[in-house]
Each structure stands twice: as C-alpha cells, then as structure tokens.
Design a protein around this motif. Structure first.
Motif, PDB file in Angstrom:
ATOM      1  N   UNK A 135       0.827  -1.273   0.052  1.00 25.01           N
ATOM      2  CA  UNK A 135      -0.197  -0.187   0.110  1.00 25.01           C
ATOM      3  C   UNK A 135       0.816   1.504  -0.054  1.00 25.01           C
ATOM      4  N   UNK A 136       2.112   1.179  -0.071  1.00 23.22           N
ATOM      5  CA  UNK A 136       3.073   2.257  -0.029  1.00 23.22           C
ATOM      6  C   UNK A 136       4.205   2.024  -0.898  1.00 23.22           C
ATOM      7  N   UNK A 137       4.963   3.135  -1.441  1.00 23.41           N
ATOM      8  CA  UNK A 137       5.937   2.801  -2.120  1.00 23.41           C
ATOM      9  C   UNK A 137       7.338   3.022  -1.193  1.00 23.41           C
ATOM     10  N   UNK A 138       8.417   2.670  -1.429  1.00 19.88           N
ATOM     11  CA  UNK A 138       9.460   2.837  -0.621  1.00 19.88           C
ATOM     12  C   UNK A 138      10.541   3.648  -1.108  1.00 19.88           C
ATOM     13  N   UNK A 139      11.457   4.278  -0.589  1.00 18.68           N
ATOM     14  CA  UNK A 139      12.562   5.307  -0.841  1.00 18.68           C
ATOM     15  C   UNK A 139      14.121   5.067  -0.718  1.00 18.68           C
ATOM     16  N   UNK A 140      14.365   4.288   0.180  1.00 12.06           N
ATOM     17  CA  UNK A 140      15.656   3.981   0.720  1.00 12.06           C
ATOM     18  C   UNK A 140      15.735   2.313   0.792  1.00 12.06           C
ATOM     19  N   UNK A 204       4.985  14.151   2.180  1.00 12.43           N
ATOM     20  CA  UNK A 204       5.556  12.997   1.347  1.00 12.43           C
ATOM     21  C   UNK A 204       4.404  13.038  -0.052  1.00 12.43           C
ATOM     22  N   UNK A 205       5.105  12.446  -1.004  1.00 12.44           N
ATOM     23  CA  UNK A 205       4.310  12.204  -2.292  1.00 12.44           C
ATOM     24  C   UNK A 205       3.252  11.110  -2.041  1.00 12.44           C
ATOM     25  N   UNK A 206       2.374  11.214  -2.806  1.00 13.76           N
ATOM     26  CA  UNK A 206       0.980  10.487  -2.752  1.00 13.76           C
ATOM     27  C   UNK A 206       1.199   9.061  -2.515  1.00 13.76           C
ATOM     28  N   UNK A 207       2.362   8.545  -3.428  1.00  8.49           N
ATOM     29  CA  UNK A 207       2.728   6.947  -3.210  1.00  8.49           C
ATOM     30  C   UNK A 207       3.181   6.489  -1.983  1.00  8.49           C
ATOM     31  N   UNK A 208       3.934   7.546  -1.209  1.00  7.83           N
ATOM     32  CA  UNK A 208       4.221   7.197   0.232  1.00  7.83           C
ATOM     33  C   UNK A 208       3.435   7.615   1.165  1.00  7.83           C
ATOM     34  N   UNK A 209       2.560   8.622   1.013  1.00 10.31           N
ATOM     35  CA  UNK A 209       1.790   9.240   2.248  1.00 10.31           C
ATOM     36  C   UNK A 209       1.015   7.990   2.922  1.00 10.31           C
ATOM     37  N   UNK A 210       0.658   7.029   2.451  1.00  9.63           N
ATOM     38  CA  UNK A 210      -0.302   5.978   3.383  1.00  9.63           C
ATOM     39  C   UNK A 210       0.373   5.717   4.481  1.00  9.63           C
ATOM     40  N   UNK A 211       1.839   5.526   4.505  1.00  9.21           N
ATOM     41  CA  UNK A 211       2.482   4.949   5.552  1.00  9.21           C
ATOM     42  C   UNK A 211       2.235   5.877   6.756  1.00  9.21           C
ATOM     43  N   UNK A 212       1.892   6.947   6.801  1.00  4.93           N
ATOM     44  CA  UNK A 212       1.455   8.125   7.921  1.00  4.93           C
ATOM     45  C   UNK A 212      -0.002   8.004   8.135  1.00  4.93           C
ATOM     46  N   UNK A 213      -0.753   7.529   7.227  1.00  7.97           N
ATOM     47  CA  UNK A 213      -2.196   7.749   7.398  1.00  7.97           C
ATOM     48  C   UNK A 213      -2.962   7.090   8.291  1.00  7.97           C
ATOM     49  N   UNK A 214      -2.568   5.900   9.019  1.00  7.02           N
ATOM     50  CA  UNK A 214      -3.086   5.434  10.124  1.00  7.02           C
ATOM     51  C   UNK A 214      -2.488   5.654  11.439  1.00  7.02           C
TER      52      UNK A 214
END
Length: 459
Positions: A135-140, A204-214
């Motif tokens: 449900x979310x992208x990764x960056x590192x 965060x960009x939309x693809x990464x934002x779900x990691x903070x949503x909950x």
C-alpha cells in the motif's frame, strides 16, 4: 593506456546474464522458497521482521537466485545522519526504508556480473511492487555485509554507498539491543532520485503518504513543556478513592488530552489512547507514566482506552476550566481587558450526541476565555450569561448573534462587568425591533432642530 579487465564468458553464461528475469514469488511458492533459502544460505534462516517481499531470479524457468527484502533496521546512527531526518520523521516514515535481508546466488550460477544484474532488475521494480503489495512505495534500501565473508562488490557495482560499520549490536526486542560482536558493513541506496530530501521534507508524495495515514499525529510539546503543564493540572479534584502504583495521575491524563486537542485529535477514548501510545519515551517519562517493571530497559505504560473513558466521565469540568485558564495566562501572559473585543456563541460539539457549549473568545488576542454547557431543555442564552459573569469585561466590547440580544445579557455586560456590547437584531425579533425603533426615535428627539436636519440630510 590501461584497459579494464573484462571476464571471459561462455555462450551459456552470456545467455544467463542477458536473459535472467526477476519476479515476485507466488503465495504457493513461499514454503519451497524458504526451505531452499534455509538450506543454501549461510545464515540458515528465513525469519524476517515487518513488511516483506520475496523475489526469484530465473533463466528459462530455472531458479538462479533468491532475494528477500524486509523492514528497515529500527536504529542506525550512520543511516539517520545520511538521511538527515529528525527522530520524529524517522518514527513515522521508517516503513519507507527496506532492508535487503537475503541475496543468494544458487550453486552453479556464480557468473561474473550476474549478481549486479539481478540487483539492478530487482531495484527497478521494488518500489512499485511494495506499493502494490503493502500500500505504499519505498524510498531507501539498506543492507548489511559481513566483511569477514564478503567485500560488498555487488552493492558497490550496483550504485550502493558504504556508510561505515555497525557497532556490533542486534535488536532483540523494541528499544533493546544485545551485543553480538559481529561488526557489519552498512550499505545504502536511494531508490528514487532525491529520496533523502523527500524523507526529511514536510509532506510525502502520494505514493508514500499511506505510511502515515493510520498513525496518530505526533505530540509537538517537549518533555519540559509537559512537565510544566502537569504543574497547572496537579490540584484537580481526584475521584479515585485509592490510587495504585500502576494508575496514571490525573494531571498526566489532562496534559495528554490537552496535547491531543492541540494536535486536532478527535477526543474519543480510542483516539486518546492511540495518541498516548505514540508519545516518545522521554515524553512519557515527563508525564510520569508508570514504569513497566517487567522489562530490562526503561519503558513506560501509556493510559488505556478504559482509563480515558473513566477520566472523561468523572473529571470536574469547572476545576479543569480554571486550571486551563491559569495555564493560558502562563503561556500568553495576563489578559488586559481594556480595548479587547470578545465574541460569544454556542455550538454543538462534534461526536457528543447533541451536547451544546457556549464559549467566549478574545478576537483581539486570539484566546479562549471560558465555556459553559447548555443545559437540557434550555438554550444557549443562560450559558452565555454564565460565561460572561466569569470574565473581566472592564473596557471590553462584547459581540453576539441575534439570539443573545437580551436585556439581562446587556445588563450583565454593562452594569455588572463594566463593558460595552454590540448586538445583532433580526427581522424575526419583532419585540426587540420595536424597542430599537423606539430608542432611535427617542434619540432623534434629543437632538436640537439643526441636529435633526443634519441627521435627516445624511440618512
């Protein structure tokens, strides 16, 4: 002129190198994948933490390599400095970092450049796959290399950066590490250009934002500020007849609730408990949360949902209001009523099953001045009058909507409290409108004839 040495490959090796493909394993392949990993990898383990993805590298349907990605390490000083994010950002965004937990080239396929080729193919699709599955992208990306066994050549050739060596500790459980005396190299790589800038940015960009949503919002108050807050709430009347060592003080519960309100948390018991669990260890210590004696390290027990439910039900609202106003005076300074403009109004509280509250605010100074609950089978007029009697109105101008255009309210403001008022009159208030017309006529008669002519000429 020196030329770079290139390994000589057989036709078969060259075909594997150019034809290898990387794909996610299917759910039904998981058991066979893990069995092979345990058997062939030198660590002989297939247990990983957090979110995970398993990849299979193949050539003509034949397994060539196994790759596993899992959650990033909880605490790495060199990585945190390399990214440059704050502790608060790391806490919320750590799931955007993934760890290359296993990379196994199967026997018979140790072909020059094959490992870096597989890594390149895997990294190119990793973020998109992670978003699809979790449900979310990764960056590192990060990984650990045992320098006694490997040199990290594959990672170096694939564009990874060596940050240094670890301290020789392994995380055995949350916030606790044990020494294993096996120093590892730490390698990292940005999966997208500017990934570190994104991680330490505001949004965060939309693809990464779900990691903070909950996640509940982070408490912005420092431990020192929380300690000061507790002082103002320390004398609230306690409803509990006997306190146990595991109970939370009333002052700490109020401080958590106020902090949650400042972060715009919905003040239900479940939301308050989630907010409290999200506090840092230093914030919990400042609030005096009970110590968890069952653990070897200093950890604290946040209040539960049931604790907040009892707290909200039994709290003395009048005493709390007085304490909050003292706290505001400490933060903002003593209010000067002279020249202040005050607005009073009644509102129905969200998620309160119809509970209404009348409140007063300083429009000039931007501060709350007090509130009173609207009683059942009544309206906000008595509640507004109750609030006004508690406020220093000497030299202040009070404004209100048409519902509060009442003689008694006006007397409280002018005669009892020494203020002025500016009330609204609507056409659906015939009695008030008639009195205003009569007052206007009385004022007109009080003017001299020249004054009346001046008034008529300018209407």
């Amino acid at each position: 002129m020196k030329t770079r040495h290139r390994p000589v490959l057989s036709d078969e090796q060259r075909q594997v190198l150019t034809g290898v493909q990387v794909r996610l394993i299917k759910p039904e392949e998981r058991e066979e994948f893990d069995t092979l990993l345990i058997k062939e990898h030198y660590l002989h383990s297939a247990r990983f933490v957090g979110e995970q993805l398993r990849y299979l590298a193949e050539h003509n349907g034949q397994p060539v390599a196994l790759v596993v990605w899992s959650a990033g390490a909880y605490k790495l000083k060199a990585r945190e400095e390399w990214i440059g994010w704050t502790d608060r950002q790391k806490k919320r965004r750590l799931s955007l970092v993934v760890n290359n937990s296993r990379f196994l080239i199967l026997e018979g396929f140790h072909i020059p450049n094959l490992a870096s080729r597989i890594m390149k193919l895997n990294v190119e699709r990793l973020s998109a796959d992670w978003e699809k599955v979790h449900g979310h992208a990764v960056l590192i990306a990060e990984t650990f290399v045992d320098p006694e066994l490997f040199r990290g050549t594959t990672y170096r050739a694939s564009g990874w950066t060596l940050l240094g060596e670890t301290k020789g500790f392994a995380r055995s459980r949350r916030d606790f590490y044990e020494a294993h005396d096996k120093v590892k190299q730490l390698w990292v790589r940005e999966l997208k250009p500017g990934a570190r800038t994104v991680l330490r940015g505001r949004n965060l960009p939309a693809a990464c934002a779900p990691c903070e949503a909950d996640r509940p919002p982070d408490c912005l108050q420092t431990p020192k500020e929380m300690e000061q807050m507790k002082v103002f709430f320390g004398n609230l009347p306690e409803w509990r007849t006997r306190l146990r060592s595991v109970d939370h003080s009333l002052a700490s519960l109020v401080a958590v609730t106020v902090c949650a309100m400042l972060c715009k948390v919905c003040l239900g018991q479940r939301d308050l408990a989630a907010f409290a669990r999200n506090l840092t260890r230093e914030q919990m210590k400042a609030l005096g949360f009970p110590r968890d004696r069952s653990k070897r390290i200093h950890t604290y027990t946040p209040p539960s949902e049931s604790t907040f439910a009892r707290f909200v039900r039994h709290l003395d609202n009048e005493a709390l209001q007085r304490a909050l106003l003292r706290w505001l005076d400490q933060l903002l300074g003593k209010r000067d009523p002279a020249g202040d403009q005050i607005s009073v109004d009644g509102k129905e509280l969200l998620n309160s099953q119809g509970l209404q509250v009348a409140s007063a605010y300083s429009v000039t100074q931007g501060r709350w001045l007090g509130s009173a609950a609207v009683k059942e089978d009544s309206n906000e007029i008595p509640a507004v009058q109750e609030v006004l009697r508690k406020i220093d109105l000497d030299g202040s101008l009070v404004t209100a909507d048409a519902l509060n255009t009442q003689s008694q309210t006006a007397r409280i403001i002018v005669q009892e409290k020494g203020g002025d008022y500016l009330f609204t009159v609507k056409g659906n208030q015939p009695g008030v409108a008639k009195e205003v017309q009569q007052l206007q006529a009385s004022l007109a008669r009080a003017f001299s004839p020249s004054g009346q002519n001046f008034q008529r000429s300018h209407l």
